[in-house]
Motif scaffolding. Structure first.
Motif, PDB file in Angstrom:
ATOM      1  N   ARG A  95     -23.008 -32.014  31.877  1.00 43.06           N
ATOM      2  CA  ARG A  95     -23.074 -32.753  30.633  1.00 43.06           C
ATOM      3  C   ARG A  95     -23.900 -34.001  30.883  1.00 43.06           C
ATOM      4  NH1 ARG A  95     -17.501 -34.163  27.819  1.00 43.06           N
ATOM      5  NH2 ARG A  95     -17.389 -31.922  27.956  1.00 43.06           N
ATOM      6  N   ALA A  96     -24.874 -34.232  30.022  1.00 42.75           N
ATOM      7  CA  ALA A  96     -25.687 -35.429  30.161  1.00 42.75           C
ATOM      8  C   ALA A  96     -24.827 -36.659  29.882  1.00 42.75           C
ATOM      9  CB  ALA A  96     -26.867 -35.376  29.206  1.00 42.75           C
ATOM     10  N   VAL A  97     -24.986 -37.660  30.704  1.00 41.34           N
ATOM     11  CA  VAL A  97     -24.276 -38.924  30.542  1.00 41.34           C
ATOM     12  C   VAL A  97     -25.318 -40.011  30.382  1.00 41.34           C
ATOM     13  CG1 VAL A  97     -22.729 -40.577  31.657  1.00 41.34           C
ATOM     14  CG2 VAL A  97     -22.326 -38.129  31.913  1.00 41.34           C
ATOM     15  N   TYR A  98     -25.116 -40.859  29.371  1.00 42.91           N
ATOM     16  CA  TYR A  98     -26.095 -41.896  29.054  1.00 42.91           C
ATOM     17  C   TYR A  98     -25.452 -43.276  29.109  1.00 42.91           C
ATOM     18  CZ  TYR A  98     -28.301 -37.823  26.904  1.00 42.91           C
ATOM     19  OH  TYR A  98     -28.818 -36.576  26.671  1.00 42.91           O
ATOM     20  N   THR A  99     -26.199 -44.232  29.614  1.00 38.64           N
ATOM     21  CA  THR A  99     -25.790 -45.624  29.486  1.00 38.64           C
ATOM     22  C   THR A  99     -25.953 -46.002  28.016  1.00 38.64           C
ATOM     23  OG1 THR A  99     -28.009 -46.512  29.813  1.00 38.64           O
ATOM     24  CG2 THR A  99     -26.664 -46.159  31.807  1.00 38.64           C
ATOM     25  N   PRO A 100     -25.348 -47.106  27.585  1.00 39.55           N
ATOM     26  CA  PRO A 100     -25.566 -47.523  26.197  1.00 39.55           C
ATOM     27  C   PRO A 100     -27.056 -47.694  25.863  1.00 39.55           C
ATOM     28  CG  PRO A 100     -23.664 -48.647  27.056  1.00 39.55           C
ATOM     29  CD  PRO A 100     -24.289 -47.901  28.211  1.00 39.55           C
ATOM     30  N   GLN A 101     -27.823 -48.244  26.779  1.00 39.11           N
ATOM     31  CA  GLN A 101     -29.257 -48.434  26.541  1.00 39.11           C
ATOM     32  C   GLN A 101     -29.967 -47.085  26.370  1.00 39.11           C
ATOM     33  OE1 GLN A 101     -31.067 -51.336  26.127  1.00 39.11           O
ATOM     34  NE2 GLN A 101     -32.740 -49.965  25.583  1.00 39.11           N
ATOM     35  N   GLU A 102     -29.677 -46.139  27.239  1.00 40.47           N
ATOM     36  CA  GLU A 102     -30.303 -44.819  27.150  1.00 40.47           C
ATOM     37  C   GLU A 102     -29.913 -44.101  25.859  1.00 40.47           C
ATOM     38  OE1 GLU A 102     -30.437 -43.733  31.927  1.00 40.47           O
ATOM     39  OE2 GLU A 102     -28.653 -43.238  30.745  1.00 40.47           O
ATOM     40  N   PHE A 103     -28.632 -44.217  25.499  1.00 40.17           N
ATOM     41  CA  PHE A 103     -28.164 -43.544  24.287  1.00 40.17           C
ATOM     42  C   PHE A 103     -28.787 -44.181  23.050  1.00 40.17           C
ATOM     43  CE2 PHE A 103     -24.987 -42.316  21.054  1.00 40.17           C
ATOM     44  CZ  PHE A 103     -25.024 -40.943  21.238  1.00 40.17           C
ATOM     45  N   ALA A 104     -28.869 -45.505  23.039  1.00 40.91           N
ATOM     46  CA  ALA A 104     -29.491 -46.206  21.916  1.00 40.91           C
ATOM     47  C   ALA A 104     -30.943 -45.756  21.740  1.00 40.91           C
ATOM     48  CB  ALA A 104     -29.425 -47.716  22.127  1.00 40.91           C
ATOM     49  N   GLU A 105     -31.665 -45.644  22.827  1.00 46.62           N
ATOM     50  CA  GLU A 105     -33.056 -45.176  22.755  1.00 46.62           C
ATOM     51  C   GLU A 105     -33.112 -43.740  22.250  1.00 46.62           C
ATOM     52  OE1 GLU A 105     -34.715 -45.811  26.645  1.00 46.62           O
ATOM     53  OE2 GLU A 105     -34.581 -47.990  26.446  1.00 46.62           O
ATOM     54  N   ARG A 106     -32.186 -42.921  22.699  1.00 47.91           N
ATOM     55  CA  ARG A 106     -32.169 -41.508  22.304  1.00 47.91           C
ATOM     56  C   ARG A 106     -31.945 -41.348  20.801  1.00 47.91           C
ATOM     57  NH1 ARG A 106     -31.588 -36.365  24.289  1.00 47.91           N
ATOM     58  NH2 ARG A 106     -30.071 -35.035  23.252  1.00 47.91           N
ATOM     59  N   ILE A 107     -31.071 -42.179  20.228  1.00 46.31           N
ATOM     60  CA  ILE A 107     -30.764 -42.039  18.801  1.00 46.31           C
ATOM     61  C   ILE A 107     -31.548 -43.040  17.939  1.00 46.31           C
ATOM     62  CG2 ILE A 107     -28.489 -41.087  19.274  1.00 46.31           C
ATOM     63  CD1 ILE A 107     -27.346 -43.855  18.379  1.00 46.31           C
ATOM     64  N   ARG A 108     -32.421 -43.795  18.578  1.00 37.88           N
ATOM     65  CA  ARG A 108     -33.276 -44.758  17.878  1.00 37.88           C
ATOM     66  C   ARG A 108     -32.481 -45.810  17.115  1.00 37.88           C
ATOM     67  NH1 ARG A 108     -38.341 -41.014  15.884  1.00 37.88           N
ATOM     68  NH2 ARG A 108     -38.789 -40.231  17.957  1.00 37.88           N
ATOM     69  N   ARG A 109     -31.522 -46.360  17.817  1.00 37.57           N
ATOM     70  CA  ARG A 109     -30.727 -47.476  17.313  1.00 37.57           C
ATOM     71  C   ARG A 109     -30.678 -48.520  18.422  1.00 37.57           C
ATOM     72  NH1 ARG A 109     -31.284 -45.016  13.211  1.00 37.57           N
ATOM     73  NH2 ARG A 109     -29.707 -44.341  11.749  1.00 37.57           N
ATOM     74  N   SER A 110     -30.173 -49.695  18.105  1.00 31.84           N
ATOM     75  CA  SER A 110     -30.074 -50.743  19.114  1.00 31.84           C
ATOM     76  C   SER A 110     -28.729 -50.665  19.834  1.00 31.84           C
ATOM     77  CB  SER A 110     -30.214 -52.123  18.458  1.00 31.84           C
ATOM     78  OG  SER A 110     -29.085 -52.387  17.645  1.00 31.84           O
ATOM     79  N   VAL A 111     -28.678 -51.268  21.004  1.00 30.34           N
ATOM     80  CA  VAL A 111     -27.422 -51.359  21.744  1.00 30.34           C
ATOM     81  C   VAL A 111     -26.424 -52.160  20.907  1.00 30.34           C
ATOM     82  CG1 VAL A 111     -26.304 -52.308  23.800  1.00 30.34           C
ATOM     83  CG2 VAL A 111     -28.472 -51.101  24.005  1.00 30.34           C
ATOM     84  N   ARG A 112     -26.911 -53.171  20.217  1.00 27.57           N
ATOM     85  CA  ARG A 112     -26.031 -53.975  19.355  1.00 27.57           C
ATOM     86  C   ARG A 112     -25.375 -53.102  18.281  1.00 27.57           C
ATOM     87  NH1 ARG A 112     -22.143 -56.335  18.572  1.00 27.57           N
ATOM     88  NH2 ARG A 112     -21.934 -57.787  16.882  1.00 27.57           N
ATOM     89  N   THR A 113     -26.117 -52.163  17.727  1.00 28.75           N
ATOM     90  CA  THR A 113     -25.545 -51.244  16.742  1.00 28.75           C
ATOM     91  C   THR A 113     -24.439 -50.416  17.377  1.00 28.75           C
ATOM     92  OG1 THR A 113     -27.552 -51.149  15.411  1.00 28.75           O
ATOM     93  CG2 THR A 113     -26.037 -49.280  15.221  1.00 28.75           C
ATOM     94  N   LEU A 114     -24.663 -49.918  18.594  1.00 27.40           N
ATOM     95  CA  LEU A 114     -23.619 -49.163  19.297  1.00 27.40           C
ATOM     96  C   LEU A 114     -22.381 -50.029  19.515  1.00 27.40           C
ATOM     97  CD1 LEU A 114     -25.647 -47.225  22.023  1.00 27.40           C
ATOM     98  CD2 LEU A 114     -24.796 -46.373  19.831  1.00 27.40           C
ATOM     99  N   GLN A 115     -22.592 -51.295  19.872  1.00 29.30           N
ATOM    100  CA  GLN A 115     -21.466 -52.199  20.084  1.00 29.30           C
ATOM    101  C   GLN A 115     -20.701 -52.432  18.783  1.00 29.30           C
ATOM    102  OE1 GLN A 115     -23.691 -55.482  21.683  1.00 29.30           O
ATOM    103  NE2 GLN A 115     -23.357 -54.836  23.815  1.00 29.30           N
ATOM    104  N   ARG A 116     -21.433 -52.583  17.689  1.00 27.49           N
ATOM    105  CA  ARG A 116     -20.798 -52.780  16.384  1.00 27.49           C
ATOM    106  C   ARG A 116     -20.007 -51.536  15.979  1.00 27.49           C
ATOM    107  NH1 ARG A 116     -24.860 -54.859  14.208  1.00 27.49           N
ATOM    108  NH2 ARG A 116     -25.829 -52.969  13.429  1.00 27.49           N
ATOM    109  N   TRP A 117     -20.600 -50.364  16.186  1.00 26.96           N
ATOM    110  CA  TRP A 117     -19.899 -49.114  15.872  1.00 26.96           C
ATOM    111  C   TRP A 117     -18.631 -48.971  16.702  1.00 26.96           C
ATOM    112  CZ3 TRP A 117     -24.597 -45.244  15.782  1.00 26.96           C
ATOM    113  CH2 TRP A 117     -25.317 -45.412  14.597  1.00 26.96           C
ATOM    114  N   ALA A 118     -18.699 -49.353  17.968  1.00 28.43           N
ATOM    115  CA  ALA A 118     -17.509 -49.283  18.828  1.00 28.43           C
ATOM    116  C   ALA A 118     -16.439 -50.249  18.319  1.00 28.43           C
ATOM    117  CB  ALA A 118     -17.876 -49.592  20.274  1.00 28.43           C
ATOM    118  N   ALA A 119     -16.841 -51.441  17.926  1.00 34.48           N
ATOM    119  CA  ALA A 119     -15.892 -52.455  17.463  1.00 34.48           C
ATOM    120  C   ALA A 119     -15.192 -52.042  16.170  1.00 34.48           C
ATOM    121  CB  ALA A 119     -16.598 -53.798  17.271  1.00 34.48           C
TER     122      ALA A 119
END
Length: 64
Positions: A9-33
């Motif tokens: 299973r591919a595992v991504y850091t937040p930065q890698e995942f953000a790039e993959r889905i074309r969103r910012s790391v900040r967006t991922l942090q907001r979604w997590a919150a």
């Protein structure tokens, strides 16, 4: 009798995942919150994402 196939299973850091889905790391942090997209966590507490998270993405960024 052969060895069973291991599924990797591919595992991504937040930065890698953000790039993959074309969103910012900040967006991922907001979604997590706000509970929109919760990352998996290593025992150390560091977040990571897998391809399974792609299926859980909000359909539209405006929905979050």
């Amino acid at each position: 009798m052969g060895m069973p196939e291991l599924q990797t299973r591919a595992v991504y850091t937040p930065q890698e995942f953000a790039e993959r889905i074309r969103r910012s790391v900040r967006t991922l942090q907001r979604w997590a919150a706000n509970g929109t997209l919760i990352p998996a966590r290593y025992p150390s507490g560091r977040p990571y994402y897998t391809d399974d998270h792609i299926d859980k993405l909000p359909r539209r960024a405006e929905d979050t």
